[in-house]
Motif scaffolding. Sequence first.
Motif, short mmCIF file in Angstrom:
data_model
loop_
_atom_site.label_atom_id
_atom_site.label_comp_id
_atom_site.label_asym_id
_atom_site.label_seq_id
_atom_site.Cartn_x
_atom_site.Cartn_y
_atom_site.Cartn_z
N LEU A 51 36.22 40.93 24.73
CA LEU A 51 35.25 41.64 24.15
C LEU A 51 34.38 41.74 25.17
CD1 LEU A 51 34.91 41.11 20.34
CD2 LEU A 51 35.86 42.92 21.41
N LYS A 52 33.90 40.77 25.81
CA LYS A 52 32.80 40.91 26.76
C LYS A 52 33.20 41.37 28.03
CE LYS A 52 29.86 37.00 25.17
NZ LYS A 52 29.26 35.71 25.52
N SER A 53 34.53 41.23 28.28
CA SER A 53 34.84 41.91 29.37
C SER A 53 34.93 43.34 29.48
CB SER A 53 36.53 41.64 29.73
OG SER A 53 37.33 42.17 28.89
N ILE A 54 34.67 43.90 28.40
CA ILE A 54 34.54 45.50 28.02
C ILE A 54 33.09 45.92 27.81
CG2 ILE A 54 37.15 45.96 27.79
CD1 ILE A 54 36.48 46.13 24.70
N GLY A 55 32.28 44.97 27.86
CA GLY A 55 30.84 45.20 27.87
C GLY A 55 30.37 44.98 26.57
N LEU A 56 31.23 44.38 25.44
CA LEU A 56 30.77 44.06 24.15
C LEU A 56 30.17 42.58 24.14
CD1 LEU A 56 33.67 46.24 22.29
CD2 LEU A 56 31.11 46.89 22.68
N PHE A 110 42.62 48.28 23.81
CA PHE A 110 41.18 48.17 23.98
C PHE A 110 41.15 47.89 25.53
CE2 PHE A 110 41.55 46.80 19.38
CZ PHE A 110 41.38 47.80 18.78
N PHE A 111 41.99 46.63 25.75
CA PHE A 111 41.75 46.16 27.12
C PHE A 111 42.58 46.70 28.32
CE2 PHE A 111 41.24 43.47 23.39
CZ PHE A 111 39.99 43.15 23.37
N LYS A 112 43.10 47.94 28.00
CA LYS A 112 44.17 48.57 29.18
C LYS A 112 43.40 49.51 29.70
CE LYS A 112 47.63 45.94 28.03
NZ LYS A 112 48.20 45.08 29.07
N TRP A 113 43.88 49.98 31.06
CA TRP A 113 42.90 51.21 31.64
C TRP A 113 42.89 52.50 31.01
CZ3 TRP A 113 45.71 55.59 32.85
CH2 TRP A 113 47.08 55.42 32.55
N GLY A 169 40.30 53.97 26.94
CA GLY A 169 38.62 54.31 26.82
C GLY A 169 38.49 54.80 25.32
N PHE A 170 39.34 55.61 24.63
CA PHE A 170 39.17 55.79 23.38
C PHE A 170 38.98 55.13 22.51
CE2 PHE A 170 41.22 57.22 19.37
CZ PHE A 170 40.50 58.12 18.94
N TYR A 171 39.95 53.89 22.58
CA TYR A 171 39.90 52.69 21.49
C TYR A 171 38.61 51.81 21.88
CZ TYR A 171 44.61 54.62 20.79
OH TYR A 171 45.72 55.49 20.51
#
Length: 410
Positions: A188-193, A159-162, A165-167
């Motif tokens: 989670l917040k680092s990916i906009g959640l 989820f947190f790798k470059w 995106g799909f995950y």
Amino acid sequence: MKLLYIIGIWTYTLLIRIFSLFNPKAKLFINGRKNIYTLIAQKINPEEKHIWFHFASLGEFEQGRPVLEKLKALFPAKKIVVTFFSPSGYEIRKNYALADVFYLPIDTAGNAKRFIASINPEMAIFTKYEFWHFYFKELKELEIPLYVISGIFRGSQAFFKWYGGFYRNILKSVTYFFVQNEESQNLLKSIGLNNVTINGDTRFDRVYENAQSPKQLPLIESFIGSSPTLVCGSTWPEDEKILSNLPEKYPNWKFIIAPHEIHESHIESIEKQFSTNSLRFSVLSASNQALNAEHQTLIIDNIGMLSSLYQYGNVAYIGGGFGTGIHNTLEAAAFGLPVIFGPKYDKFQEAKDLITIGAAKSISSTAELINAFDSFAENKNAAELARKYVADKKGATDQIISMITKSDRP
């Protein structure tokens, strides 16, 4: 990436089918999903709304169980569906009284549509992990709230790798995340959640509740008598090899071994390692005190007793630490047992916490095991620290229930 996901799902299924020819657990995985929709139709009225709980396996069931049972107590008329991915969860809880229990069909677009239509959920609750693309996508499209409780995330996950995106898009289908720690929230917040709060781990509620009113086991009491006892839970061969050095060195102690796998060859292996000094639970007799006194080690050759066994212990050894990772330390800690386990515990925050406060030790050798055992054998302070740690961490269930049942859901 979606294509790779689909290929991965079908490849996994094919491999399981091949393994099912000679592996009993794989056979249960395949056979349990045969005619699944016929079974669902026999038990479920699709016109009625249900609350859907999904668990990967038995450990996640016990983790999410406090939320399920609290919801049922608050809304007794609500119907609940429970699904498992693994046979080790389904086979033990398939007759669970508060819900209709099924295997989760493999994650395909067709299965997701058909299964969700069959159970007609008003909400879905997944515990800790398992993020299925097609199921999550279908829930989102139908605007059915989806919650992840006791979630825990690590930076090493896709989820947190470059390339993830799909995950990450799978996670975007989740209505709200109830996570265990600050690291998970920050990731989670680092990916906009931002639909996330730290609520802790519902396992603390479960193990605390269990410790308040454990099932009494007269046969165990008969075996132990007045002897101090080491309870060894969910052990694997690597654990048993090192533990077999203890009985001779500590003749005044009793030892209870509850292995993770109870097939005959494994039980026989334990008997050989612990010599003639061992006795199977299946042949234990409450009336034969001489037999009980003669034996020092009791081998639990059934499933389902472990959470009640810890009440009779003074120290606990938790298995799995020489393999993929340790099993449940909290069940023992809730009863005030300091815990010992192998070196692979880095994915378990509670294990780190227990070590930090002096209620647990990690070992890698026989010498370290003996040192840890000696330090805990008479350490009442460590016992109290373990008990207090669990008591102070409970409360996640009430927070989660409050948030998912209020009219203006997050």
